[in-house]
Scaffold this motif. Sequence first.
Motif: not given
Length: 260
Positions: A16, A220, A232
């Motif tokens: 992410d 996350t 991430i």
Amino acid sequence: MEITEDYKIQYAHITDVGCVRELNEDTLYCDDRLWLVADGMGGHACGEVASQLAAETISNEFSKSGQLPKAIEAAHQKIVEAAESGNGQFGMGTTVVALTSNNVNYQVSWVGDSRAYLWDKNKQQLTQLSEDHSLMVRLLKSGLISAEDAKNHPQRHMITQCLGSVEIENVLVDNYFGSWQAGQQILLCSDGLSDDVSEAAMVDILQLEISSQEKLAKLTDIAKNLGGRDNISIVLVDSPVQKVPSFWQKLKAVFVKSTN
């Protein structure tokens, strides 16, 4: 305990961009024998190019030699050469943490501060397997700084080596060797997770009776709720070792089958 011949190692992965960065410079690689997280650095200096080169080179070299440290060393040279030839830019680099598994044994290798953790469901215990190649670790080991002071030190993100650094001719790849037990998982992550999410918070999620992919999504979300200051990336790999049913469990299974 046993590994059945038809058992395939299960894993989940997620990456992410986070809440601050415009570009995701992390790269993941996952197959049946090799899993890695590469955390690119450099921003405008093409950190994403460095992490992609690392993943490609490590996977290719490992498939040839079966030697993970050697593959990581080759990735360092590849990134340096790429920057010199104009594929990317001077100053690009990446950390990496990688896992390989062969039957009941596994090896974790890393350069930089991307991390590997061992989660043991039976013991409800999370253990960091890797040790950051960072200034803070050096200061902590020398006794020049306390663990509490290290949390907010202005140089807490400074690493001592990475793949692609022109200041280092040869990187020092650290390794951890272990043997799988039933109920274990290995978590690989970039510092976008480990910098913001405490080990206690990781345990709270890992112990949930949900799928591995759902666990990674929750981890996350926690990192993003805490600011999501970096990209991430997480990989979670299951132990291939299965518990062997006891004699009474086998007998019960036969009895239940015969009455159906």
